[in-house]
Design an enzyme around this catalytic site. Structure first.
Site, PDB file in Angstrom:
ATOM      1  N   ALA A  11       0.826  -1.214   0.000  1.00 37.13           N
ATOM      2  CA  ALA A  11       0.000   0.000   0.000  1.00 37.13           C
ATOM      3  C   ALA A  11       0.859   1.263   0.000  1.00 37.13           C
ATOM      4  CB  ALA A  11      -0.935   0.006   1.209  1.00 37.13           C
ATOM      5  N   GLY A  12       2.168   1.079  -0.060  1.00 35.32           N
ATOM      6  CA  GLY A  12       3.072   2.230  -0.085  1.00 35.32           C
ATOM      7  C   GLY A  12       3.355   2.683  -1.511  1.00 35.32           C
ATOM      8  N   LEU A  37      -0.324  -0.651   7.117  1.00 32.65           N
ATOM      9  CA  LEU A  37      -0.949   0.682   6.989  1.00 32.65           C
ATOM     10  C   LEU A  37      -0.425   1.634   8.056  1.00 32.65           C
ATOM     11  CD1 LEU A  37      -4.619  -0.247   5.930  1.00 32.65           C
ATOM     12  CD2 LEU A  37      -2.738   0.511   4.482  1.00 32.65           C
ATOM     13  N   THR A  38       0.893   1.800   8.068  1.00 34.80           N
ATOM     14  CA  THR A  38       1.494   2.842   8.893  1.00 34.80           C
ATOM     15  C   THR A  38       1.081   4.185   8.294  1.00 34.80           C
ATOM     16  OG1 THR A  38       3.463   3.069   7.519  1.00 34.80           O
ATOM     17  CG2 THR A  38       3.515   1.338   9.234  1.00 34.80           C
ATOM     18  N   THR A 138      18.339  -0.777  -0.700  1.00 29.34           N
ATOM     19  CA  THR A 138      18.566   0.613  -1.128  1.00 29.34           C
ATOM     20  C   THR A 138      20.043   0.902  -1.362  1.00 29.34           C
ATOM     21  OG1 THR A 138      18.459   2.907  -0.316  1.00 29.34           O
ATOM     22  CG2 THR A 138      18.529   1.211   1.348  1.00 29.34           C
ATOM     23  N   ASP A 139      20.307   1.909  -2.191  1.00 26.54           N
ATOM     24  CA  ASP A 139      21.706   2.334  -2.393  1.00 26.54           C
ATOM     25  C   ASP A 139      22.315   2.916  -1.113  1.00 26.54           C
ATOM     26  OD1 ASP A 139      20.384   4.817  -2.333  1.00 26.54           O
ATOM     27  OD2 ASP A 139      21.107   5.482  -4.295  1.00 26.54           O
ATOM     28  N   GLU A 140      21.451   3.267  -0.136  1.00 28.35           N
ATOM     29  CA  GLU A 140      21.987   3.875   1.097  1.00 28.35           C
ATOM     30  C   GLU A 140      22.825   2.897   1.911  1.00 28.35           C
ATOM     31  OE1 GLU A 140      19.649   6.521   3.340  1.00 28.35           O
ATOM     32  OE2 GLU A 140      18.568   7.256   1.594  1.00 28.35           O
ATOM     33  N   TYR A 163      18.124   4.460   9.474  1.00 26.84           N
ATOM     34  CA  TYR A 163      17.371   3.834   8.369  1.00 26.84           C
ATOM     35  C   TYR A 163      18.283   2.910   7.572  1.00 26.84           C
ATOM     36  CZ  TYR A 163      15.644   3.337   3.601  1.00 26.84           C
ATOM     37  OH  TYR A 163      15.295   2.817   2.375  1.00 26.84           O
ATOM     38  N   ALA A 165      21.118   1.631   8.359  1.00 23.47           N
ATOM     39  CA  ALA A 165      21.624   0.511   9.165  1.00 23.47           C
ATOM     40  C   ALA A 165      20.589  -0.599   9.248  1.00 23.47           C
ATOM     41  CB  ALA A 165      22.002   1.003  10.564  1.00 23.47           C
ATOM     42  N   LYS A 167      18.314  -1.238   6.965  1.00 21.08           N
ATOM     43  CA  LYS A 167      18.267  -1.875   5.646  1.00 21.08           C
ATOM     44  C   LYS A 167      19.472  -2.801   5.457  1.00 21.08           C
ATOM     45  CE  LYS A 167      15.518  -1.292   2.988  1.00 21.08           C
ATOM     46  NZ  LYS A 167      14.172  -1.894   2.864  1.00 21.08           N
TER      47      LYS A 167
HETATM   48  P1  NAD Z   1       6.721   3.771   1.751  1.00 16.50           P
HETATM   49  O1  NAD Z   1       7.112   4.376   3.042  1.00 16.50           O
HETATM   50  O2  NAD Z   1       5.950   4.589   0.754  1.00 16.50           O
HETATM   51  O3  NAD Z   1       5.843   2.456   1.998  1.00 16.50           O
HETATM   52  C1  NAD Z   1       6.177   1.488   2.949  1.00 16.50           C
HETATM   53  C2  NAD Z   1       4.967   0.577   3.091  1.00 16.50           C
HETATM   54  O4  NAD Z   1       5.319  -0.462   4.023  1.00 16.50           O
HETATM   55  C3  NAD Z   1       3.735   1.275   3.653  1.00 16.50           C
HETATM   56  O5  NAD Z   1       2.585   0.889   2.928  1.00 16.50           O
HETATM   57  C4  NAD Z   1       3.664   0.794   5.104  1.00 16.50           C
HETATM   58  O6  NAD Z   1       2.358   0.777   5.624  1.00 16.50           O
HETATM   59  C5  NAD Z   1       4.254  -0.605   4.958  1.00 16.50           C
HETATM   60  N1  NAD Z   1       4.829  -1.131   6.201  1.00 16.50           N
HETATM   61  C6  NAD Z   1       5.718  -0.508   7.031  1.00 16.50           C
HETATM   62  N2  NAD Z   1       6.012  -1.310   8.071  1.00 16.50           N
HETATM   63  C7  NAD Z   1       5.316  -2.466   7.886  1.00 16.50           C
HETATM   64  C8  NAD Z   1       5.220  -3.677   8.613  1.00 16.50           C
HETATM   65  N3  NAD Z   1       5.892  -3.846   9.756  1.00 16.50           N
HETATM   66  N4  NAD Z   1       4.428  -4.649   8.132  1.00 16.50           N
HETATM   67  C9  NAD Z   1       3.735  -4.484   6.973  1.00 16.50           C
HETATM   68  N5  NAD Z   1       3.782  -3.337   6.252  1.00 16.50           N
HETATM   69  C10 NAD Z   1       4.564  -2.351   6.698  1.00 16.50           C
HETATM   70  O7  NAD Z   1       8.046   3.202   1.132  1.00 16.50           O
HETATM   71  P2  NAD Z   1       8.646   3.233  -0.337  1.00 16.50           P
HETATM   72  O8  NAD Z   1       9.293   4.524  -0.577  1.00 16.50           O
HETATM   73  O9  NAD Z   1       7.624   2.723  -1.273  1.00 16.50           O
HETATM   74  O10 NAD Z   1       9.820   2.152  -0.167  1.00 16.50           O
HETATM   75  C11 NAD Z   1       9.528   0.790  -0.335  1.00 16.50           C
HETATM   76  C12 NAD Z   1      10.795  -0.023  -0.166  1.00 16.50           C
HETATM   77  O11 NAD Z   1      11.769   0.395  -1.096  1.00 16.50           O
HETATM   78  C13 NAD Z   1      11.429   0.100   1.216  1.00 16.50           C
HETATM   79  O12 NAD Z   1      11.938  -1.157   1.583  1.00 16.50           O
HETATM   80  C14 NAD Z   1      12.570   1.083   0.995  1.00 16.50           C
HETATM   81  O13 NAD Z   1      13.616   0.874   1.907  1.00 16.50           O
HETATM   82  C15 NAD Z   1      12.965   0.729  -0.424  1.00 16.50           C
HETATM   83  N6  NAD Z   1      13.576   1.824  -1.203  1.00 16.50           N
HETATM   84  C16 NAD Z   1      12.919   3.022  -1.331  1.00 16.50           C
HETATM   85  C17 NAD Z   1      13.485   4.021  -2.131  1.00 16.50           C
HETATM   86  C18 NAD Z   1      12.831   5.370  -2.294  1.00 16.50           C
HETATM   87  O14 NAD Z   1      13.477   6.294  -2.785  1.00 16.50           O
HETATM   88  N7  NAD Z   1      11.570   5.540  -1.922  1.00 16.50           N
HETATM   89  C19 NAD Z   1      14.710   3.775  -2.777  1.00 16.50           C
HETATM   90  C20 NAD Z   1      15.337   2.549  -2.608  1.00 16.50           C
HETATM   91  C21 NAD Z   1      14.748   1.569  -1.833  1.00 16.50           C
HETATM   92  O1  DAU Z   2      18.639   6.497  -1.932  1.00 16.24           O
HETATM   93  C1  DAU Z   2      17.507   5.714  -1.705  1.00 16.24           C
HETATM   94  C2  DAU Z   2      16.741   6.289  -0.550  1.00 16.24           C
HETATM   95  O2  DAU Z   2      16.153   7.499  -1.028  1.00 16.24           O
HETATM   96  C3  DAU Z   2      15.666   5.372   0.004  1.00 16.24           C
HETATM   97  O3  DAU Z   2      16.280   4.208   0.496  1.00 16.24           O
HETATM   98  C4  DAU Z   2      14.867   6.085   1.104  1.00 16.24           C
HETATM   99  O4  DAU Z   2      13.798   5.259   1.537  1.00 16.24           O
HETATM  100  C5  DAU Z   2      14.317   7.368   0.538  1.00 16.24           C
HETATM  101  O5  DAU Z   2      13.654   8.090   1.559  1.00 16.24           O
HETATM  102  C6  DAU Z   2      15.422   8.226  -0.077  1.00 16.24           C
HETATM  103  O6  DAU Z   2      16.314   8.709   0.960  1.00 16.24           O
HETATM  104  P1  DAU Z   2      16.896  10.212   0.934  1.00 16.24           P
HETATM  105  O7  DAU Z   2      17.253  10.604   2.295  1.00 16.24           O
HETATM  106  O8  DAU Z   2      17.921  10.371  -0.137  1.00 16.24           O
HETATM  107  O9  DAU Z   2      15.570  10.970   0.414  1.00 16.24           O
HETATM  108  P2  DAU Z   2      14.863  12.331   0.874  1.00 16.24           P
HETATM  109  O10 DAU Z   2      13.749  12.567  -0.076  1.00 16.24           O
HETATM  110  O11 DAU Z   2      14.558  12.346   2.322  1.00 16.24           O
HETATM  111  O12 DAU Z   2      16.012  13.395   0.614  1.00 16.24           O
HETATM  112  C7  DAU Z   2      16.594  13.562  -0.659  1.00 16.24           C
HETATM  113  C8  DAU Z   2      17.637  14.655  -0.541  1.00 16.24           C
HETATM  114  O13 DAU Z   2      16.977  15.899  -0.266  1.00 16.24           O
HETATM  115  C9  DAU Z   2      18.613  14.450   0.604  1.00 16.24           C
HETATM  116  O14 DAU Z   2      19.902  14.935   0.224  1.00 16.24           O
HETATM  117  C10 DAU Z   2      18.052  15.307   1.728  1.00 16.24           C
HETATM  118  C11 DAU Z   2      17.419  16.475   0.961  1.00 16.24           C
HETATM  119  N1  DAU Z   2      16.244  17.079   1.623  1.00 16.24           N
HETATM  120  C12 DAU Z   2      15.223  16.255   1.995  1.00 16.24           C
HETATM  121  C13 DAU Z   2      14.133  16.757   2.663  1.00 16.24           C
HETATM  122  C14 DAU Z   2      12.998  15.846   3.072  1.00 16.24           C
HETATM  123  C15 DAU Z   2      16.191  18.441   1.875  1.00 16.24           C
HETATM  124  O15 DAU Z   2      17.117  19.190   1.495  1.00 16.24           O
HETATM  125  N2  DAU Z   2      15.108  18.943   2.520  1.00 16.24           N
HETATM  126  C16 DAU Z   2      14.079  18.161   2.946  1.00 16.24           C
HETATM  127  O16 DAU Z   2      13.122  18.681   3.559  1.00 16.24           O
END
Ligand code: NAD
Ligand code: DAU
Length: 360
Positions: A11-12, A37-38, A138-140, A163, A165, A167
């Site tokens: 649902a994310g 559904l956090t 994630t690349d992090e 976060y 750590a 992952k």
């Molecule tokens: P998101 O925060 O939009 O969604 C996370 C979803 O997981 C939500 O629907 C939440 O309700 C659900 N969830 C959280 N804890 C749960 C639990 N204990 N049990 C069941 N459901 C749970 O996240 P996203 O941005 O879609 O990221 C999805 C995945 O991709 C994550 O594993 C994240 O680390 C990874 N990722 C994200 C990015 C990015 O830039 N968004 C990049 C690389 C990797």
């Molecule tokens: O790299 C993959 C990761 O990308 C995922 O694993 C994470 O789940 C996802 O949240 C994202 O992490 P970042 O920390 O890179 O994303 P965020 O959107 O929080 O921030 C992107 C960049 O923008 C970062 O350098 C911090 C900066 N930023 C972010 C916010 C929220 C700002 O300057 N101001 C802000 O308010």
């Protein structure tokens, strides 16, 4: 027999795109979503499949926690493949409150792996077919990467936020379960993802929704941090590709191949929203802020996968989606949103300053 894929966190943002793509293939695959559904999970993200009678017939939603073995066990028993997308995902929240990140990222992944182990043993006794598990990472996990280096899959893990750590810990568990128990496990490491349905706490949707409302845009530090941008449709397609083609025990970078400093992203976003730099405030930096992420995508490219969406088209389309979906934004900015925003940005914005945009 057709497949049944269990997608946790469906649902994310990325999970719901994976659900839409999987059911949209129309190949008979069934999808079960398990989601807690956090604050980040949103049933509205699944409306498109739930309102399509043919797709809805192949779709089941279960409200529950991946850390709950009573819920996970029966779902695993019915699955031919599992994609763990569920996680706590926002770095800033992990700095404020790390515990939930460990609960889902470590205990939750452990519970999932134990359930995969049970099914793997049943398969060994001929009681069911095989089950494959994909952990979305994630690349992090690579940490801060100095230019001009790019991370390759064999590099060590060097996470620098709670976060990251969590992952990296999930990845270590996956690796251990593959080696010790011979489970069929693969991992993806995606780069910074953007697109429709992303929670407004992240850079692009936060700055887009604030810009549309004429509110200040809080840029951390000098705004010269570099991220590699990947469209959500590409990220979900990359995950599905690795699920089909990845080698057991391996991790795959899903790189956007589009590195940009935050200032450049913000400049393009301002242009797409029709705003200017007067809205942007430079605010105190995120503690431990990683300066640069950059991955080498050649391992996946060698298997035949590359991202397709150009940032120059993907960004304005994303901005247009947020402009056209105020009801969705309102549904995402509920729960603890106001309290979170005040805690994260109240003092920062009070200390914020206008940004100097004169060319040096
Ligand atoms: P998101 O925060 O939009 O969604 C996370 C979803 O997981 C939500 O629907 C939440 O309700 C659900 N969830 C959280 N804890 C749960 C639990 N204990 N049990 C069941 N459901 C749970 O996240 P996203 O941005 O879609 O990221 C999805 C995945 O991709 C994550 O594993 C994240 O680390 C990874 N990722 C994200 C990015 C990015 O830039 N968004 C990049 C690389 C990797
Ligand atoms: O790299 C993959 C990761 O990308 C995922 O694993 C994470 O789940 C996802 O949240 C994202 O992490 P970042 O920390 O890179 O994303 P965020 O959107 O929080 O921030 C992107 C960049 O923008 C970062 O350098 C911090 C900066 N930023 C972010 C916010 C929220 C700002 O300057 N101001 C802000 O308010």
């Amino acid at each position: 027999m057709s497949e049944t894929i269990l997608i946790t966190g469906g649902a994310g943002f990325i999970g719901s795109e994976l659900v839409r793509q999987t059911l949209g293939r129309g190949d008979g695959t069934r999808v079960v979503v398990l989601d807690k559904l956090t604050y980040a999970g949103n049933r509205a993200n699944l409306e498109a499949v739930e309102q399509d009678p043919e797709q809805a017939a192949r779709f089941t939603f279960v409200h529950g926690d991946i850390a709950d073995p009573e819920v996970v066990g029966p779902l695993m028993a019915g699955a031919t493949a599992v994609v763990n997308v569920a996680a706590e995902t926002h770095v800033d929240r992990s700095i404020l409150d790390p515990e939930a990140f460990l609960r889902t990222g470590v205990i939750g992944v452990h519970v999932l792996l134990e359930a995969v182990k049970v099914e793997h043993q049943r398969a060994g006794r001929g009681e069911r077919g095989p089950v494959r598990f994909l952990q979305v990472s994630t690349d992090e996990v690579y940490g801060d990467i100095e230019a001009p280096q790019r991370s390759v899959e064999t590099d060590g893990l060097a996470p620098r936020s709670p976060y990251a750590a969590a992952k990296a810990s999930s990845e270590l568990l996956v690796r251990a379960y593959h080696i010790t128990y011979g489970l069929d496990l693969v991992m993806t490491r995606g780069s910074n993802t953007y697109g429709p349905h992303q929670h407004p706490e992240k850079l692009i949707p936060l700055f887009t929704t604030n810009a549309l409302d004429g509110k200040p845009l809080p840029m951390y530090g000098d705004g010269m941090q570099i991220r590699d941008w990947l469209h959500v449709s590409d990220h979900a397609a990359g995950i599905a590709f690795v699920l089909r083609n990845g080698v057991a025990g391996e991790a795959y970078n899903v790189a956007g191949e589009h590195l940009l400093p935050n200032r450049e992203v913000i400049g393009q976003l301002l242009a797409a929203t029709g705003r200017d730099w007067s809205l942007v405030r430079t605010v105190p930096d995120r503690p431990g802020h990683d300066r640069r992420y950059a991955m080498d995508g050649s391992k996946l490219a060698a298997l035949g996968w590359r991202p397709r969406v150009a940032f120059e088209t993907g960004l304005p389309e994303t901005v247009a989606w947020y402009r056209d979906n105020p009801a969705w934004i309102a549904s995402a900015k509920t729960g603890d949103w106001d309290a979170y925003y005040a805690r994260q940005y109240g003092d920062r914005l009070a200390a914020g300053q206008a940004v100097d945009t004169t060319p040096s």
